[in-house]
Design an enzyme around this catalytic site. Structure first.
Site, PDB file in Angstrom:
ATOM      1  N   ASP A   1      33.613  44.855  32.619  1.00  0.00           N
ATOM      2  CA  ASP A   1      33.750  46.619  33.026  1.00  0.00           C
ATOM      3  C   ASP A   1      32.338  47.157  33.127  1.00  0.00           C
ATOM      4  OD1 ASP A   1      34.349  46.321  29.231  1.00  0.00           O
ATOM      5  OD2 ASP A   1      32.641  46.923  30.273  1.00  0.00           O
TER       6      ASP A   1
ATOM      7  N   GLU B   1      30.177  37.020  34.294  1.00  0.00           N
ATOM      8  CA  GLU B   1      31.653  37.454  33.969  1.00  0.00           C
ATOM      9  C   GLU B   1      32.411  35.995  34.714  1.00  0.00           C
ATOM     10  OE1 GLU B   1      35.314  38.323  33.429  1.00  0.00           O
ATOM     11  OE2 GLU B   1      33.889  39.811  32.732  1.00  0.00           O
TER      12      GLU B   1
ATOM     13  N   ASP C   1      29.356  40.281  25.582  1.00  0.00           N
ATOM     14  CA  ASP C   1      30.652  41.142  25.235  1.00  0.00           C
ATOM     15  C   ASP C   1      31.688  40.434  25.924  1.00  0.00           C
ATOM     16  OD1 ASP C   1      31.358  43.965  27.436  1.00  0.00           O
ATOM     17  OD2 ASP C   1      31.815  43.540  25.628  1.00  0.00           O
TER      18      ASP C   1
HETATM   19  N1  SAM Z   1      34.107  44.937  24.664  1.00  0.00           N
HETATM   20  C1  SAM Z   1      35.577  44.285  24.661  1.00  0.00           C
HETATM   21  C2  SAM Z   1      35.676  43.661  23.427  1.00  0.00           C
HETATM   22  O1  SAM Z   1      34.972  43.843  22.555  1.00  0.00           O
HETATM   23  O2  SAM Z   1      36.805  43.140  23.234  1.00  0.00           O
HETATM   24  C3  SAM Z   1      35.065  43.156  25.819  1.00  0.00           C
HETATM   25  C4  SAM Z   1      35.219  43.816  26.967  1.00  0.00           C
HETATM   26  S1  SAM Z   1      34.898  42.844  28.569  1.00  0.00           S
HETATM   27  C5  SAM Z   1      35.706  43.296  29.629  1.00  0.00           C
HETATM   28  C6  SAM Z   1      35.255  40.940  28.105  1.00  0.00           C
HETATM   29  C7  SAM Z   1      35.213  40.287  29.413  1.00  0.00           C
HETATM   30  O3  SAM Z   1      34.777  38.801  28.880  1.00  0.00           O
HETATM   31  C8  SAM Z   1      36.390  40.297  30.251  1.00  0.00           C
HETATM   32  O4  SAM Z   1      36.054  40.706  31.437  1.00  0.00           O
HETATM   33  C9  SAM Z   1      36.561  38.645  30.321  1.00  0.00           C
HETATM   34  O5  SAM Z   1      37.090  38.149  31.528  1.00  0.00           O
HETATM   35  C10 SAM Z   1      35.234  38.095  29.982  1.00  0.00           C
HETATM   36  N2  SAM Z   1      34.967  36.462  29.630  1.00  0.00           N
HETATM   37  C11 SAM Z   1      36.066  35.995  28.720  1.00  0.00           C
HETATM   38  N3  SAM Z   1      35.757  34.570  28.502  1.00  0.00           N
HETATM   39  C12 SAM Z   1      34.569  34.533  29.480  1.00  0.00           C
HETATM   40  C13 SAM Z   1      33.571  33.465  29.595  1.00  0.00           C
HETATM   41  N4  SAM Z   1      34.111  32.114  28.945  1.00  0.00           N
HETATM   42  N5  SAM Z   1      32.735  33.576  30.243  1.00  0.00           N
HETATM   43  C14 SAM Z   1      32.466  34.765  30.955  1.00  0.00           C
HETATM   44  N6  SAM Z   1      33.244  35.833  30.772  1.00  0.00           N
HETATM   45  C15 SAM Z   1      34.255  35.832  29.907  1.00  0.00           C
END
Ligand code: SAM
Length: 290
Positions: A90, A110, A160
């Site tokens: 985000d 991401e 994050d």
């Molecule tokens: N602040 C939020 C929370 O605390 O729940 C998280 C927000 S952010 C949108 C989380 C992001 O992590 C998502 O866009 C997701 O696609 C990404 N994500 C999940 N697993 C991942 C991985 N193995 N490698 C990189 N990104 C990942």
């Protein structure tokens, strides 16, 4: 009279806890290659993004989490030039990182390209300034693979991520923490979203145990985010420089001044320091971690 749709946060259903939001309007809903994504308008929280039934970000309270996940490690470090954000699609974290003039580059890794494309369209207030900044570098990859294979080194790593389910699960493993240690410069700091200890004590216990086996200083600090239901959210902290969490308030304040004293809505030098003063039940989890 049309009945409003209610969308439930289902992360804690196994605990018999469900939080529901009355939806003003669904702005976007899809199943991506990695997760179910829904964005809706809420009369109090503004735009709300949910991934796999877990609230990720809302326009009304995002500042709390994003400021605390970013300004605490960066002002504690004081000279962070290379920053890695794992997850963070985000762009809320990257936006805060780029407020620090010491930062020469922020690399955001991401896994889900659709979250990024979606953030550009639906969260321009966060993604807009980030994509306009030359110092920002976006990588679409699994954070585990990137941290294990990159030849880049970082002064700070900010994880994050989503919760330890689906694509996010690997980001809560000792293998990932070891991969982060591998690309962290000496004296660097790793912080990670680590859930709400009141509902997710084992998550914190496991992460701190893993950090403790890799780093000289392992623990967490806390902040309360209204839409991360369950009270305090724990932000995991790991570094080999045990002085970083004890940087005096005056030094933190001076570093904020030197950074142009950019406005904040939650983080202050006092809040920074007090965030490491843990309530007993959370301190007990940290003390038990092995
Ligand atoms: N602040 C939020 C929370 O605390 O729940 C998280 C927000 S952010 C949108 C989380 C992001 O992590 C998502 O866009 C997701 O696609 C990404 N994500 C999940 N697993 C991942 C991985 N193995 N490698 C990189 N990104 C990942």
């Amino acid at each position: 009279m049309t009945c409003k749709r209610w969308i439930a946060e289902t992360l804690f259903e196994s605990l018999g806890v469900r939080t529901s939001f009355a939806v003003e309007r669904v702005l976007y809903e899809t199943q991506t290659d990695h997760q179910h994504l829904v964005l809706f308008e809420h009369k109090h929280f503004g735009k709300v993004l949910m991934l796999d039934g877990a609230t990720q970000v809302t326009t009304r309270d995002e500042f709390i989490y994003h400021e605390m996940m970013t300004h605490v490690p960066l002002f504690a470090h004081g000279q962070a030039r290379q920053v890695l954000v794992v997850g963070g699609g985000d762009c809320g974290i990257a936006k805060e990182v780029l407020k620090h003039p010491t930062v020469e580059r922020v690399t955001q890794v991401e896994i889900d390209a659709s979250v990024l494309a979606f953030a550009k369209e639906h969260f321009p207030e966060m993604a807009g300034p980030v994509f306009a900044d030359q110092r920002f570098r976006s990588v679409i990859d699994d954070g585990m693979r990137y941290a294990a294979e990159t030849d880049q080194e970082f002064d700070a790593i900010i994880v994050d991520s989503t919760d330890p389910q689906g694509p996010g699960a690997v980001l809560f493993t000792p293998a990932f923490h070891a991969a982060c240690k591998r690309c962290l410069r000496p004296g660097g700091v790793l912080v990670s979203q680590n859930g709400v200890p009141f509902f997710q004590p084992d998550e914190l216990l496991a992460s701190i145990g893993s950090f403790r086996r890799l780093f000289a200083d392992a623990g967490c600090y806390v902040a309360a985010i209204p839409t991360y239901v369950g009270g305090h959210m724990a932000m995991g902290w790991a570094t080999d420089d045990s002085n970083l969490r004890h940087v005096p308030r005056e030094t933190i304040a001076a570093r904020h001044q030197a950074a142009g004293a950019f406005p904040t809505r939650y983080w202050t030098p006092e809040v920074h320091q007090s965030a490491f003063a843990l309530p007993r039940f959370i301190a007990d989890i940290v003390d038990r971690a092995r």
